[in-house]
Scaffold this motif. Structure first.
Motif, PDB file in Angstrom:
ATOM      1  N   THR A   8     -35.847 -21.257 -53.578  1.00 21.53           N
ATOM      2  CA  THR A   8     -36.538 -20.183 -54.276  1.00 21.53           C
ATOM      3  C   THR A   8     -35.926 -19.949 -55.650  1.00 21.53           C
ATOM      4  N   MET A   9     -36.777 -19.738 -56.631  1.00 24.28           N
ATOM      5  CA  MET A   9     -36.291 -19.498 -57.992  1.00 24.28           C
ATOM      6  C   MET A   9     -35.472 -18.216 -58.072  1.00 24.28           C
ATOM      7  N   THR A  10     -34.428 -18.261 -58.888  1.00 23.16           N
ATOM      8  CA  THR A  10     -33.615 -17.076 -59.151  1.00 23.16           C
ATOM      9  C   THR A  10     -34.027 -16.396 -60.449  1.00 23.16           C
ATOM     10  N   MET A  11     -34.947 -17.010 -61.188  1.00 22.02           N
ATOM     11  CA  MET A  11     -35.313 -16.515 -62.507  1.00 22.02           C
ATOM     12  C   MET A  11     -35.826 -15.082 -62.479  1.00 22.02           C
ATOM     13  N   ALA A  12     -36.709 -14.782 -61.529  1.00 19.41           N
ATOM     14  CA  ALA A  12     -37.316 -13.456 -61.501  1.00 19.41           C
ATOM     15  C   ALA A  12     -36.248 -12.371 -61.360  1.00 19.41           C
ATOM     16  N   GLY A  13     -35.370 -12.539 -60.374  1.00 21.72           N
ATOM     17  CA  GLY A  13     -34.327 -11.548 -60.173  1.00 21.72           C
ATOM     18  C   GLY A  13     -33.384 -11.427 -61.358  1.00 21.72           C
ATOM     19  N   LYS A  14     -32.995 -12.554 -61.922  1.00 19.04           N
ATOM     20  CA  LYS A  14     -32.059 -12.522 -63.053  1.00 19.04           C
ATOM     21  C   LYS A  14     -32.677 -11.859 -64.278  1.00 19.04           C
ATOM     22  N   LEU A  15     -33.951 -12.139 -64.551  1.00 15.70           N
ATOM     23  CA  LEU A  15     -34.605 -11.514 -65.700  1.00 15.70           C
ATOM     24  C   LEU A  15     -34.679  -9.998 -65.528  1.00 15.70           C
ATOM     25  N   SER A  44     -29.758 -12.555 -52.317  1.00 13.79           N
ATOM     26  CA  SER A  44     -30.358 -11.296 -51.880  1.00 13.79           C
ATOM     27  C   SER A  44     -31.615 -10.983 -52.677  1.00 13.79           C
ATOM     28  N   ALA A  45     -31.535 -11.169 -53.999  1.00 13.62           N
ATOM     29  CA  ALA A  45     -32.694 -10.905 -54.849  1.00 13.62           C
ATOM     30  C   ALA A  45     -33.855 -11.820 -54.485  1.00 13.62           C
ATOM     31  N   ALA A  46     -33.552 -13.105 -54.243  1.00 18.54           N
ATOM     32  CA  ALA A  46     -34.607 -14.056 -53.883  1.00 18.54           C
ATOM     33  C   ALA A  46     -35.241 -13.681 -52.555  1.00 18.54           C
ATOM     34  N   VAL A  82     -41.628 -23.699 -56.188  1.00 20.09           N
ATOM     35  CA  VAL A  82     -40.324 -24.363 -56.071  1.00 20.09           C
ATOM     36  C   VAL A  82     -39.767 -24.551 -57.476  1.00 20.09           C
ATOM     37  N   PRO A  83     -38.562 -24.050 -57.749  1.00 17.83           N
ATOM     38  CA  PRO A  83     -38.065 -24.036 -59.119  1.00 17.83           C
ATOM     39  C   PRO A  83     -37.703 -25.429 -59.635  1.00 17.83           C
ATOM     40  N   PRO A  84     -37.860 -25.641 -60.940  1.00 15.13           N
ATOM     41  CA  PRO A  84     -37.473 -26.912 -61.550  1.00 15.13           C
ATOM     42  C   PRO A  84     -35.976 -26.954 -61.828  1.00 15.13           C
ATOM     43  N   GLN A  85     -35.466 -28.159 -61.951  1.00 11.94           N
ATOM     44  CA  GLN A  85     -34.088 -28.387 -62.366  1.00 11.94           C
ATOM     45  C   GLN A  85     -33.071 -27.659 -61.497  1.00 11.94           C
ATOM     46  N   GLY A  86     -33.425 -27.390 -60.236  1.00  9.31           N
ATOM     47  CA  GLY A  86     -32.469 -26.778 -59.324  1.00  9.31           C
ATOM     48  C   GLY A  86     -32.132 -25.346 -59.619  1.00  9.31           C
ATOM     49  N   LEU A  87     -32.989 -24.621 -60.347  1.00  9.75           N
ATOM     50  CA  LEU A  87     -32.697 -23.239 -60.713  1.00  9.75           C
ATOM     51  C   LEU A  87     -33.100 -22.296 -59.580  1.00  9.75           C
ATOM     52  N   GLY A  88     -32.435 -22.454 -58.432  1.00 15.69           N
ATOM     53  CA  GLY A  88     -32.815 -21.638 -57.295  1.00 15.69           C
ATOM     54  C   GLY A  88     -31.731 -21.566 -56.242  1.00 15.69           C
ATOM     55  N   VAL A  89     -32.065 -20.857 -55.170  1.00 19.49           N
ATOM     56  CA  VAL A  89     -31.183 -20.702 -54.014  1.00 19.49           C
ATOM     57  C   VAL A  89     -32.051 -20.809 -52.757  1.00 19.49           C
ATOM     58  N   TRP A  90     -31.399 -21.035 -51.622  1.00 19.47           N
ATOM     59  CA  TRP A  90     -32.120 -21.020 -50.352  1.00 19.47           C
ATOM     60  C   TRP A  90     -32.320 -19.576 -49.910  1.00 19.47           C
ATOM     61  N   ALA A  91     -33.566 -19.217 -49.594  1.00 15.43           N
ATOM     62  CA  ALA A  91     -33.881 -17.866 -49.139  1.00 15.43           C
ATOM     63  C   ALA A  91     -35.020 -17.956 -48.131  1.00 15.43           C
ATOM     64  N   PRO A  92     -35.068 -17.048 -47.159  1.00 12.67           N
ATOM     65  CA  PRO A  92     -36.125 -17.122 -46.148  1.00 12.67           C
ATOM     66  C   PRO A  92     -37.499 -16.809 -46.727  1.00 12.67           C
ATOM     67  N   PHE A  93     -38.484 -17.584 -46.289  1.00 15.31           N
ATOM     68  CA  PHE A  93     -39.881 -17.350 -46.645  1.00 15.31           C
ATOM     69  C   PHE A  93     -40.678 -17.540 -45.371  1.00 15.31           C
ATOM     70  N   PHE A  94     -41.213 -16.452 -44.837  1.00 18.23           N
ATOM     71  CA  PHE A  94     -41.826 -16.458 -43.506  1.00 18.23           C
ATOM     72  C   PHE A  94     -40.842 -16.998 -42.464  1.00 18.23           C
ATOM     73  N   GLY A  95     -39.559 -16.629 -42.623  1.00 17.22           N
ATOM     74  CA  GLY A  95     -38.545 -17.010 -41.658  1.00 17.22           C
ATOM     75  C   GLY A  95     -38.011 -18.419 -41.784  1.00 17.22           C
ATOM     76  N   GLN A  96     -38.538 -19.175 -42.735  1.00 20.58           N
ATOM     77  CA  GLN A  96     -38.114 -20.563 -42.934  1.00 20.58           C
ATOM     78  C   GLN A  96     -37.354 -20.674 -44.256  1.00 20.58           C
ATOM     79  N   ASN A 106     -38.664 -24.584 -68.067  1.00 18.76           N
ATOM     80  CA  ASN A 106     -37.350 -25.164 -68.319  1.00 18.76           C
ATOM     81  C   ASN A 106     -36.487 -24.084 -68.970  1.00 18.76           C
ATOM     82  N   LEU A 107     -35.286 -24.462 -69.384  1.00 17.59           N
ATOM     83  CA  LEU A 107     -34.379 -23.453 -69.931  1.00 17.59           C
ATOM     84  C   LEU A 107     -34.918 -22.835 -71.215  1.00 17.59           C
ATOM     85  N   ALA A 108     -35.626 -23.625 -72.016  1.00 20.44           N
ATOM     86  CA  ALA A 108     -36.233 -23.072 -73.232  1.00 20.44           C
ATOM     87  C   ALA A 108     -37.267 -22.014 -72.876  1.00 20.44           C
TER      88      ALA A 108
END
Length: 311
Positions: free
Chosen positions: A208-215, A255-257, A190-204, A166-168
């Motif tokens: 996807t979480m944005t946390m990794a890229g943002k950190l 892009s990061a995701a 799959v990220p909680p609380q909607g903290l993500g964006v749509w990004a391809p994973f095996f073409g689908q 979560n945010l904490a």
């Protein structure tokens, strides 16, 4: 259940993996929903069924080895059950003293990675000075009270801390990186609380979480890929470490995701028989106004032809 956890934790790893293999196949044949999702995810990835079907047994091994991992006495070294491949990359990253992000998909024994890091690096030299170098990992608190008690008591051990998803928890991991410490993430979760964006994973398209890229962008921390290879016949684990792709400071979240998802795909292709194909990776998070996935392929359609019949 807690008593069962304690009993299982005392069994040899080879026994747990043998029982887990049986449990994995029983689950696969006993749950049509799980079986369809498993088959669909393999087809979406474009992999031959013969290379992925071993993951049915490995999913069971993952479950049965969990008590052994979580209920190890705190401070007890993993010893000969663990070997490293690429630890020099972690050594070099820690010497930089700017924080380290370890990224792993749901591949092999991902639980062993954080424990292995704490076992090897807590108290080692950081930027030339003697300092405790703990790792903080993100997790989702268990819903069942008895399991939550087990997780709280066992996942946190010397050199290993946990942060809630979560945010904490995000703030906790950000502070750890700014102190030059290490964090661990499963970016194919799959990220909680909607903290993500749509990004391809095996073409689908996959949420996807944005946390990794943002950190990485906010702290300038180093990043590495890591996964725990589960050896046959309960002989232990090999923790593999590989370089991670670079995320530019001005990269958009999408892009990061996408870059991180591509790196996860490449790792999974190294050992598709150990990936958690039954994970509901392409689900739409409930109750979130995030829009629908852009032109997704139908998982049900992908599973319409049973790949098991082609094995």
């Amino acid at each position: 259940m807690l008593n069962l956890f304690r009993v299982l934790s005392k069994l040899p790893l080879r026994w747990l993996h043998a029982l887990g293999s049986l449990a994995g196949w029983l689950t696969y044949w006993g749950s049509p929903t799980y079986r369809r999702r498993f088959q669909a995810n393999v087809q979406i990835a474009g992999l031959p069924w013969s290379t992925a079907k071993g993951a049915i047994a490995h999913a069971g091994r993952m479950i049965l080895e969990t008590p052994w991992l979580w209920m190890r006495p705190p401070g007890q070294a993993l010893g000969p059950v663990l070997t490293w491949d690429g630890a020099e990359l972690i050594d070099a990253a820690l010497q930089q003293g700017r924080g380290l992000v370890l990224l792993t998909p749901h591949l092999g024994c991902f639980e062993i990675c954080a424990q292995a890091f704490a076992d090897r690096y807590s108290g080692q030299l950081v930027a030339g000075e003697e300092a405790v170098n703990p790792i903080t990992v993100l997790f989702r608190p268990a819903r069942q009270p008895w399991l939550r008690e087990v997780v709280d008591a066992s996942r946190e051990r010397p050199g290993l801390f946990t942060a809630p998803a979560n945010l904490a928890g995000v703030r906790q991991m950000l502070r750890a990186l700014r102190r030059g410490q290490t964090i661990g993430l499963l970016p194919d979760q799959v990220p909680p609380q909607g903290l993500g964006v749509w990004a391809p994973f095996f073409g689908q398209p996959a949420y996807t979480m944005t946390m990794a890229g943002k950190l990485l962008q906010q702290t300038g921390a180093a990043a590495l890929l890591i996964w725990g290879d589960r050896l046959p016949q309960g002989r232990g684990f090999v923790v593999h470490v590989r370089p991670a792709p670079q995320i530019a400071a001005d990269s958009a979240p999408e892009s990061a995701a996408a870059i991180i998802n591509k790196a996860m795909e490449e790792m999974i292709r190294l050992a598709p028989a150990q990936y958690l194909w039954g994970y509901h990776r392409y689900k739409q998070p409930r109750g979130l106004d995030i829009g629908t996935a852009p032109a997704p392929a139908s998982a049900d359609a992908a599973a319409a032809t049973d790949p098991a019949g082609k094995a």
